[in-house]
Design an enzyme around this catalytic site. Structure first.
Site, PDB file in Angstrom:
ATOM      1  N   ALA A   9      -7.374  48.761 -11.631  1.00  0.00           N
ATOM      2  CA  ALA A   9      -6.869  48.541 -10.277  1.00  0.00           C
ATOM      3  C   ALA A   9      -5.510  47.884 -10.410  1.00  0.00           C
ATOM      4  O   ALA A   9      -5.333  46.967 -11.206  1.00  0.00           O
ATOM      5  CB  ALA A   9      -7.821  47.644  -9.479  1.00  0.00           C
ATOM      6  N   SER A  10      -4.533  48.375  -9.650  1.00  0.00           N
ATOM      7  CA  SER A  10      -3.169  47.871  -9.812  1.00  0.00           C
ATOM      8  C   SER A  10      -2.993  46.477  -9.244  1.00  0.00           C
ATOM      9  O   SER A  10      -2.062  45.765  -9.598  1.00  0.00           O
ATOM     10  CB  SER A  10      -2.163  48.831  -9.156  1.00  0.00           C
ATOM     11  N   THR A  11      -3.868  46.044  -8.331  1.00  0.00           N
ATOM     12  CA  THR A  11      -3.805  44.676  -7.808  1.00  0.00           C
ATOM     13  C   THR A  11      -5.213  44.114  -7.744  1.00  0.00           C
ATOM     14  O   THR A  11      -6.202  44.847  -7.759  1.00  0.00           O
ATOM     15  CB  THR A  11      -3.199  44.617  -6.386  1.00  0.00           C
ATOM     16  N   GLN A  14      -7.838  45.370  -5.060  1.00  0.00           N
ATOM     17  CA  GLN A  14      -8.537  46.640  -5.143  1.00  0.00           C
ATOM     18  C   GLN A  14      -9.857  46.431  -5.875  1.00  0.00           C
ATOM     19  O   GLN A  14      -9.894  46.063  -7.040  1.00  0.00           O
ATOM     20  CB  GLN A  14      -7.677  47.676  -5.873  1.00  0.00           C
ATOM     21  N   GLU A  42      -3.816  46.242 -13.972  1.00  0.00           N
ATOM     22  CA  GLU A  42      -2.472  46.528 -14.457  1.00  0.00           C
ATOM     23  C   GLU A  42      -1.992  47.835 -13.842  1.00  0.00           C
ATOM     24  O   GLU A  42      -2.792  48.654 -13.385  1.00  0.00           O
ATOM     25  CB  GLU A  42      -2.452  46.650 -15.984  1.00  0.00           C
TER      26      GLU A  42
END
Length: 211
Positions: A9-11, A14, A42
């Site tokens: 998950a990018s943040t 999420q 990341e």
């Protein structure tokens, strides 16, 4: 053959729980079990993903790298995607993605040579296509975001993202107490890039107090 699930998950906002359950259901419906799950927060546009490379390091030839969507594995540029593919190929892993039905047959443990090579070729071509689409989507969103910021600046409306001061103070306290980055990431889901910024800020604060 071990199935290793990769969740990205990018943040921290999420939630990967739904994706994890989808992967478990997918494996169980085929009478298989996920041996290990690797999570991280990341960007898919960066190769600096410790958990992904820990997965690769743990894997043996014939293991399966299972992802929900190809863009969870890659939003990389062409050069970095080629590097990641080479690493996967060198370790002789099979990439299976829930959004890529042509990859599902890679879960078969017994494949004759010709059939296996045909599947590898088809799956590789489809992976390349979806990875390219994911990269284009990433670049398009970045471009629209930059255009929106420029318009907001021109109109005097841009203020930037407000800092989460309470969270950042807590993270700096964890850093100053000597907690490792890995343990902080595991506990909070914060990205390593955020920790790097806060670490620099903490160093400046410490230097100022000493002087």
């Amino acid at each position: 053959m071990f199935i290793r699930a990769y969740l990205r998950a990018s943040t921290k906002d999420q939630d990967a729980n739904r994706a994890e359950q989808d992967l478990k259901d997918f494996a169980q419906s085929r009478g298989l079990t996920i041996a290990a799950t690797y999570r991280e927060n990341e960007s898919g546009a960066s190769l600096k993903r410790p958990e992904l490379f820990r997965l690769l390091s743990d894997s043996e030839a014939g293991d399966v790298l299972l992802v929900e969507q190809v863009d969870r594995l890659s939003r990389l540029n062409a050069q970095d995607w080629d590097s990641l593919k080479a690493e996967i190929a060198e370790r002789r892993l099979r990439v299976v993605a829930l959004d890529l039905p042509t990859s599902w047959q890679m879960l078969e443990t017994s494949r004759d040579d010709i059939h296996g090579r045909m599947l590898d070729a088809i799956n590789g071509m489809m992976l390349d296509m979806l990875a390219a689409i994911a990269r284009k989507d990433y670049e398009d969103r970045r471009r629209r975001q930059a255009q929106g910021i420029e318009r907001a600046k021109d109109e005097g409306r841009y203020r930037g993202r407000p800092e989460d001061t309470k969270r950042n103070n807590a993270l700096m306290k964890m850093l100053s107490d000597g907690q490792s980055w890995a343990s902080i990431v595991d506990a909070t889901g914060v990205s390593r890039s955020t920790l790097a910024k806060l670490s620099k800020r903490l160093k400046k604060v410490t230097e100022t107090e000493v002087s």
